[in-house]
Scaffold this motif. Structure first.
Motif, PDB file in Angstrom:
ATOM      1  N   ALA A  26       0.804  -1.211   0.000  1.00 47.82           N
ATOM      2  CA  ALA A  26       0.000   0.000   0.000  1.00 47.82           C
ATOM      3  C   ALA A  26       0.843   1.269   0.000  1.00 47.82           C
ATOM      4  O   ALA A  26       0.309   2.355  -0.112  1.00 47.82           O
ATOM      5  CB  ALA A  26      -0.928   0.001   1.208  1.00 47.82           C
ATOM      6  N   ASP A  27       2.156   1.147   0.113  1.00 54.02           N
ATOM      7  CA  ASP A  27       2.980   2.322   0.295  1.00 54.02           C
ATOM      8  C   ASP A  27       3.783   2.691  -0.942  1.00 54.02           C
ATOM      9  O   ASP A  27       4.471   3.697  -0.931  1.00 54.02           O
ATOM     10  CB  ASP A  27       3.959   2.107   1.461  1.00 54.02           C
ATOM     11  CG  ASP A  27       3.230   2.064   2.785  1.00 54.02           C
ATOM     12  OD1 ASP A  27       3.791   1.541   3.754  1.00 54.02           O
ATOM     13  OD2 ASP A  27       2.088   2.539   2.832  1.00 54.02           O
ATOM     14  N   VAL A  28       3.744   1.890  -1.978  1.00 53.03           N
ATOM     15  CA  VAL A  28       4.570   2.182  -3.134  1.00 53.03           C
ATOM     16  C   VAL A  28       3.690   2.326  -4.361  1.00 53.03           C
ATOM     17  O   VAL A  28       2.761   1.571  -4.558  1.00 53.03           O
ATOM     18  CB  VAL A  28       5.617   1.075  -3.370  1.00 53.03           C
ATOM     19  CG1 VAL A  28       6.633   1.082  -2.265  1.00 53.03           C
ATOM     20  CG2 VAL A  28       4.979  -0.297  -3.437  1.00 53.03           C
ATOM     21  N   PRO A  29       3.991   3.338  -5.168  1.00 51.80           N
ATOM     22  CA  PRO A  29       3.237   3.487  -6.404  1.00 51.80           C
ATOM     23  C   PRO A  29       3.808   2.585  -7.488  1.00 51.80           C
ATOM     24  O   PRO A  29       4.646   1.745  -7.232  1.00 51.80           O
ATOM     25  CB  PRO A  29       3.455   4.956  -6.757  1.00 51.80           C
ATOM     26  CG  PRO A  29       4.793   5.267  -6.192  1.00 51.80           C
ATOM     27  CD  PRO A  29       4.962   4.406  -4.979  1.00 51.80           C
ATOM     28  N   ARG A  30       3.322   2.796  -8.680  1.00 55.84           N
ATOM     29  CA  ARG A  30       3.809   2.084  -9.846  1.00 55.84           C
ATOM     30  C   ARG A  30       3.647   0.581  -9.698  1.00 55.84           C
ATOM     31  O   ARG A  30       4.389  -0.188 -10.261  1.00 55.84           O
ATOM     32  CB  ARG A  30       5.290   2.417 -10.111  1.00 55.84           C
ATOM     33  CG  ARG A  30       5.750   1.959 -11.498  1.00 55.84           C
ATOM     34  CD  ARG A  30       5.372   2.948 -12.543  1.00 55.84           C
ATOM     35  NE  ARG A  30       5.411   2.382 -13.874  1.00 55.84           N
ATOM     36  CZ  ARG A  30       5.771   3.047 -14.946  1.00 55.84           C
ATOM     37  NH1 ARG A  30       6.131   4.301 -14.840  1.00 55.84           N
ATOM     38  NH2 ARG A  30       5.752   2.514 -16.120  1.00 55.84           N
ATOM     39  N   GLY A  31       2.606   0.154  -9.002  1.00 58.13           N
ATOM     40  CA  GLY A  31       2.281  -1.254  -8.931  1.00 58.13           C
ATOM     41  C   GLY A  31       3.380  -2.114  -8.351  1.00 58.13           C
ATOM     42  O   GLY A  31       3.408  -3.317  -8.583  1.00 58.13           O
ATOM     43  N   ARG A  32       4.265  -1.527  -7.588  1.00 61.22           N
ATOM     44  CA  ARG A  32       5.334  -2.320  -6.995  1.00 61.22           C
ATOM     45  C   ARG A  32       4.830  -3.055  -5.767  1.00 61.22           C
ATOM     46  O   ARG A  32       5.140  -2.726  -4.627  1.00 61.22           O
ATOM     47  CB  ARG A  32       6.525  -1.432  -6.635  1.00 61.22           C
ATOM     48  CG  ARG A  32       7.373  -1.079  -7.842  1.00 61.22           C
ATOM     49  CD  ARG A  32       8.478  -0.129  -7.458  1.00 61.22           C
ATOM     50  NE  ARG A  32       7.969   1.241  -7.359  1.00 61.22           N
ATOM     51  CZ  ARG A  32       8.655   2.233  -6.820  1.00 61.22           C
ATOM     52  NH1 ARG A  32       9.815   2.013  -6.279  1.00 61.22           N
ATOM     53  NH2 ARG A  32       8.155   3.450  -6.774  1.00 61.22           N
TER      54      ARG A  32
ATOM     55  N   ASP B  54      -1.824  -8.749  -8.194  1.00 62.90           N
ATOM     56  CA  ASP B  54      -2.750  -7.629  -8.092  1.00 62.90           C
ATOM     57  C   ASP B  54      -3.279  -7.369  -9.488  1.00 62.90           C
ATOM     58  O   ASP B  54      -2.684  -6.584 -10.239  1.00 62.90           O
ATOM     59  CB  ASP B  54      -2.031  -6.398  -7.541  1.00 62.90           C
ATOM     60  CG  ASP B  54      -2.996  -5.282  -7.224  1.00 62.90           C
ATOM     61  OD1 ASP B  54      -2.619  -4.372  -6.461  1.00 62.90           O
ATOM     62  OD2 ASP B  54      -4.123  -5.295  -7.748  1.00 62.90           O
TER      63      ASP B  54
ATOM     64  N   ALA C 244      -3.843  -3.620 -10.386  1.00 66.93           N
ATOM     65  CA  ALA C 244      -2.591  -2.894 -10.618  1.00 66.93           C
ATOM     66  C   ALA C 244      -1.965  -3.329 -11.940  1.00 66.93           C
ATOM     67  O   ALA C 244      -1.471  -2.500 -12.706  1.00 66.93           O
ATOM     68  CB  ALA C 244      -1.620  -3.130  -9.466  1.00 66.93           C
ATOM     69  N   ASP C 245      -2.007  -4.624 -12.210  1.00 68.41           N
ATOM     70  CA  ASP C 245      -1.459  -5.108 -13.480  1.00 68.41           C
ATOM     71  C   ASP C 245      -2.214  -4.519 -14.659  1.00 68.41           C
ATOM     72  O   ASP C 245      -1.626  -4.134 -15.673  1.00 68.41           O
ATOM     73  CB  ASP C 245      -1.535  -6.641 -13.527  1.00 68.41           C
ATOM     74  CG  ASP C 245      -0.573  -7.290 -12.554  1.00 68.41           C
ATOM     75  OD1 ASP C 245      -0.771  -8.474 -12.226  1.00 68.41           O
ATOM     76  OD2 ASP C 245       0.380  -6.612 -12.092  1.00 68.41           O
TER      77      ASP C 245
ATOM     78  N   LEU D 298      -4.005  -1.688 -14.711  1.00 66.65           N
ATOM     79  CA  LEU D 298      -3.735  -0.251 -14.817  1.00 66.65           C
ATOM     80  C   LEU D 298      -2.383  -0.015 -15.452  1.00 66.65           C
ATOM     81  O   LEU D 298      -2.191   0.861 -16.300  1.00 66.65           O
ATOM     82  CB  LEU D 298      -3.776   0.393 -13.429  1.00 66.65           C
ATOM     83  CG  LEU D 298      -5.142   0.502 -12.777  1.00 66.65           C
ATOM     84  CD1 LEU D 298      -5.014   0.950 -11.332  1.00 66.65           C
ATOM     85  CD2 LEU D 298      -6.039   1.459 -13.548  1.00 66.65           C
ATOM     86  N   ARG D 299      -1.415  -0.823 -15.074  1.00 65.56           N
ATOM     87  CA  ARG D 299      -0.078  -0.701 -15.659  1.00 65.56           C
ATOM     88  C   ARG D 299      -0.114  -1.003 -17.146  1.00 65.56           C
ATOM     89  O   ARG D 299       0.539  -0.315 -17.942  1.00 65.56           O
ATOM     90  CB  ARG D 299       0.877  -1.654 -14.943  1.00 65.56           C
ATOM     91  CG  ARG D 299       2.357  -1.426 -15.247  1.00 65.56           C
ATOM     92  CD  ARG D 299       3.222  -2.372 -14.434  1.00 65.56           C
ATOM     93  NE  ARG D 299       2.831  -2.392 -13.034  1.00 65.56           N
ATOM     94  CZ  ARG D 299       2.387  -3.467 -12.404  1.00 65.56           C
ATOM     95  NH1 ARG D 299       2.278  -4.618 -13.029  1.00 65.56           N
ATOM     96  NH2 ARG D 299       2.045  -3.400 -11.139  1.00 65.56           N
TER      97      ARG D 299
END
Lengths: 194, 75
Positions: free
Chosen positions: B17-23, B30, B33-34, B36-37
């Motif tokens: 929950a603390d890192v952007p860019r789907g990391r 996820d 996230a995948d 959206l990326r």
């Protein structure tokens, strides 16, 4: 943030313009991607991106070399987006042809989703939540995202959380309907029925 | 025996929950996230129209064009 005082003032204009223009060219793909994420419509997204380029070019003297160019121009674009959306009140619904161009056969095992469904889900979100989710993939850090969105970092994370929750709810579909096979048949007949 | 000792982390532990860019955390799928990326990457990869940046030249040309109001006022 590096100072450019060693360069004579009269010689800086042309070289700075050339460098700035090169930066503009390099950022165009990301700019279009951000615009597409904001409005979901290819043509409108390109209009937004071009307008952002024009504004950035006109305001290039206000940009401090060495600072975050991506965040700076993203902020220009998003401000213009909200100006257009509010003044013109012409938020264009997501282009129904766009999912056909971007559709990929995501793996169906382990909770894979269709990009077309995801785009439709994004269109149902408030603009601020959609913006936050899109910016997560922009390469910006959290503080930079907050800077672009002109809100506290906590607000960014809150919008992301609410946006993801709403997206997941949309993707899961109504509990009383077998949504996944219906979506697969409707969106991509090549996908095997589950 | 230290065979199962974990290596020292090199920095702050990254939480999903603390890192952007789907990391997201390793091994944690996820799909959103995948997706959206993927949407971002697809849009970035689209070819840019040839005349996309011509607008900057048009802006410069428009600014370089002298206004006619002054010449018209001189009879």
């Amino acid at each position: 943030m590096m100072a450019t005082a060693e360069r004579p003032a009269e010689g800086r204009g042309a070289s700075n313009d050339a460098r700035f223009r090169a930066d503009l060219v390099a950022i165009v793909p990301s700019l279009r991607a951000f615009a597409r994420g904001l409005c979901g419509n290819r043509d409108l997204a390109d209009d937004l991106a071009q307008e952002a380029l024009v504004k950035a070019w006109a305001a290039r003297d206000s940009f401090t070399p060495g600072t975050n160019f991506r965040a700076w121009i993203f902020r220009i674009l998003r401000n213009h987006f909200y100006t257009v959306a509010v003044v013109a009140r012409r938020f264009v619904p997501y282009d129904p042809d766009v999912p056909a161009h971007t559709q990929h056969s995501m793996p169906t095992q382990g909770g894979g989703i269709l990009l077309a469904d995801l785009q439709r889900g994004l269109s149902t979100l408030p603009a601020e939540q959609r913006e936050a989710l899109v910016l997560m993939e922009s390469g910006l850090q959290w503080e930079e995202i907050a800077d672009v969105m002109d809100c506290p970092l906590g607000t960014v994370k809150s919008r992301i959380t609410r946006g993801r929750t709403a997206l997941k709810r949309y993707m899961d579909g109504p509990e009383d309907q077998p949504s996944r096979p219906a979506r697969a048949e409707r969106s991509d007949p090549s996908l095997p029925a589950t | 025996m230290d065979n199962h000792k974990r290596p020292e982390p090199s920095g702050p532990e990254l939480k999903a929950a603390d890192v952007p860019r789907g990391r997201t955390a390793p091994g944690k799928a996820d799909p959103i996230a995948d997706g959206l990326r993927r949407l971002w990457a697809d849009a970035e990869a689209e070819p840019i129209p040839d005349d996309f940046l011509d607008i900057l030249d048009r802006v410069d040309a428009a600014r370089a064009t002298p206004t006619n109001s002054q010449s018209e006022g001189q009879a």
